[in-house]
Design a protein around this motif. Structure first.
Motif, PDB file in Angstrom:
ATOM      1  N   LEU A 361       0.745  -1.234  -0.021  1.00 18.87           N
ATOM      2  CA  LEU A 361      -0.119  -0.122  -0.163  1.00 18.87           C
ATOM      3  C   LEU A 361       0.902   1.236  -0.057  1.00 18.87           C
ATOM      4  O   LEU A 361       0.625   2.385  -0.558  1.00 18.87           O
ATOM      5  CB  LEU A 361      -1.003   0.089   1.360  1.00 18.87           C
ATOM      6  N   THR A 362       2.009   1.215   0.916  1.00 18.89           N
ATOM      7  CA  THR A 362       2.992   2.362   0.754  1.00 18.89           C
ATOM      8  C   THR A 362       3.468   2.517  -0.544  1.00 18.89           C
ATOM      9  O   THR A 362       3.391   3.811  -1.118  1.00 18.89           O
ATOM     10  CB  THR A 362       4.031   2.226   1.761  1.00 18.89           C
ATOM     11  N   LEU A 363       3.890   1.540  -1.047  1.00 15.76           N
ATOM     12  CA  LEU A 363       4.621   1.572  -2.401  1.00 15.76           C
ATOM     13  C   LEU A 363       3.498   2.318  -3.670  1.00 15.76           C
ATOM     14  O   LEU A 363       3.898   2.883  -4.405  1.00 15.76           O
ATOM     15  CB  LEU A 363       5.302   0.621  -2.790  1.00 15.76           C
ATOM     16  N   ALA A 364       2.159   1.704  -3.491  1.00 13.59           N
ATOM     17  CA  ALA A 364       1.364   1.918  -4.455  1.00 13.59           C
ATOM     18  C   ALA A 364       1.064   3.506  -3.974  1.00 13.59           C
ATOM     19  O   ALA A 364       0.938   4.237  -5.098  1.00 13.59           O
ATOM     20  CB  ALA A 364       0.027   1.268  -4.197  1.00 13.59           C
ATOM     21  N   ALA A 365       0.894   3.877  -2.997  1.00  7.74           N
ATOM     22  CA  ALA A 365       0.732   5.605  -2.828  1.00  7.74           C
ATOM     23  C   ALA A 365       1.674   6.286  -3.515  1.00  7.74           C
ATOM     24  O   ALA A 365       1.497   7.463  -4.115  1.00  7.74           O
ATOM     25  CB  ALA A 365       0.601   5.919  -1.118  1.00  7.74           C
ATOM     26  N   MET A 366       2.991   5.979  -3.377  1.00 16.93           N
ATOM     27  CA  MET A 366       4.211   6.565  -4.119  1.00 16.93           C
ATOM     28  C   MET A 366       4.178   6.540  -5.667  1.00 16.93           C
ATOM     29  O   MET A 366       4.468   7.359  -6.273  1.00 16.93           O
ATOM     30  CB  MET A 366       5.422   6.072  -3.457  1.00 16.93           C
ATOM     31  N   ARG A 367       3.781   5.263  -5.802  1.00 17.71           N
ATOM     32  CA  ARG A 367       3.849   5.175  -7.425  1.00 17.71           C
ATOM     33  C   ARG A 367       2.513   5.740  -8.175  1.00 17.71           C
ATOM     34  O   ARG A 367       2.761   6.352  -9.363  1.00 17.71           O
ATOM     35  CB  ARG A 367       3.669   3.680  -7.762  1.00 17.71           C
ATOM     36  N   HIS A 368       1.531   5.806  -7.351  1.00 17.59           N
ATOM     37  CA  HIS A 368       0.100   6.349  -8.342  1.00 17.59           C
ATOM     38  C   HIS A 368      -0.449   7.726  -7.903  1.00 17.59           C
ATOM     39  O   HIS A 368      -1.156   8.029  -8.491  1.00 17.59           O
ATOM     40  CB  HIS A 368      -0.869   5.200  -8.042  1.00 17.59           C
ATOM     41  N   LEU A 369      -0.099   7.899  -6.633  1.00 18.77           N
ATOM     42  CA  LEU A 369      -0.695   9.238  -6.202  1.00 18.77           C
ATOM     43  C   LEU A 369       0.244  10.629  -6.330  1.00 18.77           C
ATOM     44  O   LEU A 369       1.529  10.343  -6.230  1.00 18.77           O
ATOM     45  CB  LEU A 369      -1.158   9.137  -4.820  1.00 18.77           C
ATOM     46  N   PRO A 370      -0.192  11.528  -6.422  1.00 15.99           N
ATOM     47  CA  PRO A 370       0.581  12.985  -6.680  1.00 15.99           C
ATOM     48  C   PRO A 370       1.168  13.491  -5.264  1.00 15.99           C
ATOM     49  O   PRO A 370       0.481  14.136  -4.709  1.00 15.99           O
ATOM     50  CB  PRO A 370      -0.688  13.913  -7.191  1.00 15.99           C
ATOM     51  N   THR A 371       2.132  12.938  -4.808  1.00 14.53           N
ATOM     52  CA  THR A 371       2.725  13.069  -3.501  1.00 14.53           C
ATOM     53  C   THR A 371       4.255  13.551  -3.677  1.00 14.53           C
ATOM     54  O   THR A 371       4.848  12.708  -4.448  1.00 14.53           O
ATOM     55  CB  THR A 371       2.693  12.096  -2.552  1.00 14.53           C
ATOM     56  N   ALA A 372       4.571  14.025  -2.667  1.00 13.59           N
ATOM     57  CA  ALA A 372       6.158  14.606  -2.423  1.00 13.59           C
ATOM     58  C   ALA A 372       6.326  13.386  -1.227  1.00 13.59           C
ATOM     59  O   ALA A 372       5.649  12.926  -0.710  1.00 13.59           O
ATOM     60  CB  ALA A 372       6.187  15.946  -2.071  1.00 13.59           C
ATOM     61  N   VAL A 373       7.652  13.230  -1.090  1.00  9.66           N
ATOM     62  CA  VAL A 373       8.155  12.138  -0.204  1.00  9.66           C
ATOM     63  C   VAL A 373       9.052  12.821   0.869  1.00  9.66           C
ATOM     64  O   VAL A 373      10.103  13.571   0.572  1.00  9.66           O
ATOM     65  CB  VAL A 373       8.952  11.063  -0.916  1.00  9.66           C
ATOM     66  N   MET A 374       8.762  12.375   2.185  1.00 10.65           N
ATOM     67  CA  MET A 374       9.618  12.645   3.236  1.00 10.65           C
ATOM     68  C   MET A 374      10.119  11.476   3.746  1.00 10.65           C
ATOM     69  O   MET A 374       9.486  10.629   4.305  1.00 10.65           O
ATOM     70  CB  MET A 374       8.843  13.514   4.395  1.00 10.65           C
ATOM     71  N   TYR A 375      11.396  10.961   3.725  1.00  7.01           N
ATOM     72  CA  TYR A 375      11.810   9.770   4.106  1.00  7.01           C
ATOM     73  C   TYR A 375      12.541   9.973   5.714  1.00  7.01           C
ATOM     74  O   TYR A 375      13.274  11.041   6.033  1.00  7.01           O
ATOM     75  CB  TYR A 375      12.998   9.275   3.491  1.00  7.01           C
ATOM     76  N   VAL A 376      12.063   9.356   6.562  1.00  5.11           N
ATOM     77  CA  VAL A 376      12.302   9.596   7.774  1.00  5.11           C
ATOM     78  C   VAL A 376      13.059   8.287   8.348  1.00  5.11           C
ATOM     79  O   VAL A 376      12.845   7.294   8.269  1.00  5.11           O
ATOM     80  CB  VAL A 376      10.785   9.372   8.831  1.00  5.11           C
ATOM     81  N   MET A 377      14.099   8.662   9.184  1.00  5.99           N
ATOM     82  CA  MET A 377      15.145   7.945   9.651  1.00  5.99           C
ATOM     83  C   MET A 377      15.235   8.061  11.061  1.00  5.99           C
ATOM     84  O   MET A 377      15.180   8.925  11.654  1.00  5.99           O
ATOM     85  CB  MET A 377      16.707   7.834   9.207  1.00  5.99           C
ATOM     86  N   ASP A 378      15.415   7.017  11.830  1.00  6.96           N
ATOM     87  CA  ASP A 378      15.782   7.155  13.512  1.00  6.96           C
ATOM     88  C   ASP A 378      17.088   6.584  13.598  1.00  6.96           C
ATOM     89  O   ASP A 378      17.184   5.171  13.526  1.00  6.96           O
ATOM     90  CB  ASP A 378      14.829   6.393  14.163  1.00  6.96           C
ATOM     91  N   LEU A 379      18.212   7.363  13.577  1.00  7.28           N
ATOM     92  CA  LEU A 379      19.586   6.567  13.768  1.00  7.28           C
ATOM     93  C   LEU A 379      20.105   6.569  15.120  1.00  7.28           C
ATOM     94  O   LEU A 379      21.267   6.411  15.270  1.00  7.28           O
ATOM     95  CB  LEU A 379      20.479   7.531  12.874  1.00  7.28           C
ATOM     96  N   SER A 380      19.324   6.671  15.975  1.00  5.36           N
ATOM     97  CA  SER A 380      19.381   6.685  17.330  1.00  5.36           C
ATOM     98  C   SER A 380      19.800   5.025  17.894  1.00  5.36           C
ATOM     99  O   SER A 380      20.497   4.839  18.856  1.00  5.36           O
ATOM    100  CB  SER A 380      18.519   6.862  18.488  1.00  5.36           C
ATOM    101  N   GLY A 381      19.471   4.215  17.117  1.00  6.24           N
ATOM    102  CA  GLY A 381      19.657   2.460  17.350  1.00  6.24           C
ATOM    103  C   GLY A 381      18.662   2.248  18.478  1.00  6.24           C
ATOM    104  O   GLY A 381      18.803   1.104  18.799  1.00  6.24           O
ATOM    105  N   GLU A 382      17.650   3.146  18.493  1.00  4.41           N
ATOM    106  CA  GLU A 382      16.575   2.661  19.650  1.00  4.41           C
ATOM    107  C   GLU A 382      15.139   2.744  19.080  1.00  4.41           C
ATOM    108  O   GLU A 382      14.227   2.974  19.423  1.00  4.41           O
ATOM    109  CB  GLU A 382      16.300   3.715  20.820  1.00  4.41           C
TER     110      GLU A 382
END
Length: 479
Positions: A361-382
């Motif tokens: 569903l996530t990939l379909a939203a990116m593939r087919h809907l008019p959206t920009a992307v915010m890629y979120v990372m948690d690099l704290s190791g927690e």
């Protein structure tokens, strides 16, 4: 006139009429060509952004304008294009099989006896045949409408909805092993069986030896058709009814509204970001194949002109306003628009064939809907999930960006107040190769203003592309 000449004249008239009808039929069913429409005007706005070739939004064919002889009735000028998906809610309404059977059982009672027929046997024959035919139609027509309606509407679904529908039917398949096509085939076969049985009993009633025999065939035939429906149609109709409830409950997605979708591994803080930078009580779009929903918040963006964002506010979700805001009506801004900020289910680093329904569903939203992307990372190791390790998150970022290289994009490192694993930020910088990213801590208020500005920037870029697409659609509609 001699008899032979009369027959020759009749044959010539019939041939002329047949030829005329054939010519009219050929004209009526003459295939129309298509013309190609250039979308260079969209790519010239910002050629690095791309919303997916598979999306219906970027269809490159337009119907050919009919000639004067084939001119179709003009459509109302004020007719607006559909601005959301919602095709799953157009699926044919299916009544419960018990309701259909009860209704069919009452149909023969409404068939009137033809009192103009004096012969008792012939009168009973006609009444029995008409009663059986009426019941056959009452049972078979709804089955036909289910099959034809689903096939028709399935072809018209937006690509994103096709994914939602496929995931929903797959979840059902896991439950009982049946696909949608299996259920539709069962309904089709049940209808054929009922039609044949109806014809057989109608024939018996029409050729009954006595009035009593005709009445007997009418009663036995009705009971037999109801038994066949119970045995072969009841279960598949119940199945399609259950599936329909799930499909029609799927939320409609706005296609003319700029949106930013938050993407990343599980438990990296996406939902918290949505709740903090958008409406305080965001919606939760629930999908029928999972208990997990997609969080959807709103930001009202004000433009001073077509290209310049003046400001943005977080609206109160409970108080949806109808019509322009007071500031727009007062002339302070050119217009405003309610934009969307969406959280998406977490992605894992694994082959496409092993992804679950929510990842698809996530990939379909990116593939087919008019959206920009915010890629979120948690690099704290927690991050709290064994599948959300720092190594996996960085690898996932490379994989997703490679798959969608032309989307408006921003990288965010969340929860920086918890610290960052040694070497993780250096590896991220190497992956980004000089592209800026945002260090964010909602708890300490770090990076929030910068993040909001980046969100507004991406929403503005998406809106420019959507406006260009709408202009192309308007030109195509006028042709």
């Amino acid at each position: 006139m001699p008899l032979a000449s009369l027959w020759i004249q009749r044959i010539m008239i019939a041939t002329s009429v047949s030829s005329l009808l054939l010519r009219r039929g050929a004209l009526a069913f003459q295939p129309r060509g298509s013309i190609r429409t250039s979308y260079s005007s969209i790519s010239n706005i910002n050629p690095q952004y791309h919303f997916g070739q598979e999306s219906r939004l970027f269809s490159t064919s337009a119907p050919q304008q009919p000639s004067q002889k084939q001119q179709e009735p003009s459509k109302p000028k004020n007719q607006k294009p559909k601005n959301n998906t919602g095709g799953l809610r157009r699926l044919p309404v299916v009544k419960s099989p018990k309701e259909l059977m009860d209704k069919a059982r009452k149909v023969p009672l409404r068939v009137k006896t033809d009192t103009t027929i004096k012969n008792v046997r012939n009168r009973a024959r006609k009444h029995g045949a008409e009663s059986l035919n009426a019941m056959s139609q009452a049972l078979c027509i709804p089955l036909r409408d289910i099959v034809d309606g689903y096939k028709r509407e399935w072809r018209r679904l937006h690509p994103f909805e096709k994914v939602v529908a496929d995931l929903t039917t797959r979840a059902r398949q896991k439950k009982d092993g049946l696909t949608l096509q299996d259920v539709l085939n069962d309904i089709h076969e049940a209808r054929k069986m009922l039609l044949e049985a109806g014809k057989e009993w109608v024939y018996k009633a029409k050729h009954a030896e006595t009035a009593r025999e005709a009445d007997m065939y009418a009663t036995q035939g009705a009971e037999r058709m109801l038994d066949l429906y119970q045995e072969f149609a009841f279960e598949p109709v119940s199945g399609i009814l259950e599936l329909q409830r799930s499909l029609r409950s799927a939320p409609a997605v706005q296609l003319d509204t700029p949106a930013v979708v938050l993407v990343g591994a599980p438990n990296v803080g996406k939902s918290s970001i949505v709740r903090y930078i958008s409406s305080a009580t965001p919606e939760v779009n629930n999908y029928p194949f999972t208990t997990r929903g997609m969080t959807l918040g709103h930001v009202e963006v004000f433009w001073s002109d077509d290209d310049t964002i003046a400001r943005a506010i977080i609206p109160e979700h409970e108080k949806k306003r109808k019509g322009p805001s007071a500031d727009v009506l007062a002339g302070k801004y050119a217009f405003s628009q309610l934009c969307q900020v969406m959280d998406s289910p977490g992605l894992l680093v694994r082959p496409e064939t092993e992804r679950n329904e929510m990842e698809e569903l996530t990939l379909a939203a990116m593939r087919h809907l008019p959206t920009a992307v915010m890629y979120v990372m948690d690099l704290s190791g927690e991050a709290g999930d064994k599948c959300s390790s720092v190594e996996d998150q960085l690898q996932l970022r490379k994989d997703v960006r490679a798959r969608f290289p032309r989307r408006p994009w921003i990288d965010v490192v969340s929860k920086v107040d918890l610290g960052i694993v040694d070497g993780a930020e250096e590896e991220l910088k190497e992956i980004l190769d000089g592209t800026p990213y945002i260090r964010l801590s909602i708890h300490e208020g770090q990076g929030i203003d910068e993040l909001r500005q980046e969100v507004l920037r991406m929403l503005g870029e998406v809106r420019v592309v959507l406006d260009a697409m709408a202009a192309v659609d308007d030109r195509s509609a006028r042709n």
